[in-house]
Design a protein around this motif. Sequence first.
Motif, PDB file in Angstrom:
ATOM      1  N   CYS A  64      56.461  28.776  41.832  1.00  0.00           N
ATOM      2  CA  CYS A  64      55.565  29.310  42.865  1.00  0.00           C
ATOM      3  C   CYS A  64      55.477  28.442  44.118  1.00  0.00           C
ATOM      4  O   CYS A  64      54.442  28.430  44.792  1.00  0.00           O
ATOM      5  N   VAL A 101      50.474  32.052  43.650  1.00  0.00           N
ATOM      6  CA  VAL A 101      50.857  33.231  42.877  1.00  0.00           C
ATOM      7  C   VAL A 101      49.766  34.287  42.940  1.00  0.00           C
ATOM      8  O   VAL A 101      48.573  33.968  42.970  1.00  0.00           O
ATOM      9  N   LYS A 123      48.909  37.591  40.617  1.00  0.00           N
ATOM     10  CA  LYS A 123      49.266  38.259  39.371  1.00  0.00           C
ATOM     11  C   LYS A 123      48.666  39.665  39.370  1.00  0.00           C
ATOM     12  O   LYS A 123      47.484  39.843  39.654  1.00  0.00           O
ATOM     13  N   PHE A 127      54.480  39.503  39.019  1.00  0.00           N
ATOM     14  CA  PHE A 127      54.166  38.195  39.588  1.00  0.00           C
ATOM     15  C   PHE A 127      54.719  38.124  41.002  1.00  0.00           C
ATOM     16  O   PHE A 127      55.893  38.421  41.236  1.00  0.00           O
TER      17      PHE A 127
END
Length: 466
Positions: free
Chosen positions: A187, A299, A301, A345
């Motif tokens: 990330c 990130v 999600k 993701f």
Amino acid sequence: MPRQDAVPAAGGAGAQAAHGRRVREDQGRLLNKEIEKTGVVIVGAGFTGLSAAHELQKAGIDFVLLEARDRVGGRVESSLNGLGDLIDSGGQFLCEDMPELMALIEARGKTLVETYVEGDFIARPSMSPQAAERTYFAAMAIRERMNAIAPDNASIAGLTVAAWLDRQNDTGEGKAAFRSMIEGLWCLALEKVPLWHLINNDRRITNEVPELQYFLRETMQSLADDLAGDLGDRLRLSEPVTQIEHGPKGVLVISASGAIEARQVLVALPPVMAAKLDFAPSLPVSLKRALGVWKSGAVIKILVRYATPFWRDRGLSGMVMWRDRPGLFACDSSKDAVHAALVVFVGGPLALRWREFSDATLRAEVTARLEEALGPDAADILDFSQRDWTHDRWSGGAYSDLIVDVTATDAERTILAGAPPVHFASSEVSPSFPGYVEGAIVAGRIAAKKITAELQSAIATKASGS
């Protein structure tokens, strides 16, 4: 956990100590009670802090665990989606090669759900299954070649992963897949990550089966909650730490509701957040620098629920990797046929760009990408739940911090040495599976055993001298 509006100390160690005493005295007057005393204060109730607490409890060491959030788990989190189902909105996946985590799951009676991986893997832009397979193996070949280099090899000194990748003679497709793979895992942009650091991390991640092998039907958060349930009133939620005074005789940990004297303190936070704590006196220069060379990953999600796992009927695994959008990845996360779902993701630089989208725009963007990869059925969404971890208040980001200074080769060793009675631990500096729940468990146990040994040694020394 890290301070939010603490008054910064200034004017040297004496002024910092005086400031700390004033804070303590003011809080003592406000609370009209004596300062609490214990053996060890643990700051942070993620899996590192929870595991350390259990280790101290087994050793008979008195402790208090302070957590800034109103829940435990850190970067592991559960939430209710729009359908009323409990979902993993934070760290989720594990595999059988993570022994400590697997043992905890068995001991706590959790249910493993095997991630569905049967069928074809989709790569975008579109390519044939044969070409997708070749591209995947090309990316893995780059990764294996990278990991064959010793982290301390002089030839890679000062190189970022991106600079090293540019020097490789692989195809553009292979390099693009490698970038998407690494930025999706860690990330962060490859331009920020030292090559030696990535190699060092990869060598400590020793699974031989896919890390997406399993997740928990009850959520990973439920495991953290179970561990917390054993601690009773030693665990204090919604208790952000504002300052840690430390000296040869112990520590004074000051939070919003009071102060606790202890012989040792364990800061069980990611390095980026540990660096934001207010220490009086200041930590040694080398330790401050070691904590300051990290950056949290970015990130977002997303869990997308469907009526059925339609991709399976088309012979697809549900796994998609976008080479033209590094850091974008999807896979099947269905608990069963009734709870059909894909987890998406968005990692690294892409997450930092997409976090500026409105909720509607983000949903439209992700839906369009899924339709391109999996067909028009991907638009028939029952629920779209997102969790933006890019600038999380208490963790800094997710799912791990990485060193971003190519010269900071001794940062982890310096952090692990600490400045007793101040100790540090986190998944990032674990000897196995850094950045994972497994690594957090290992790091917490190691730190607690070290602290226990120091306390027992001090008791033995005092007894022999009396």
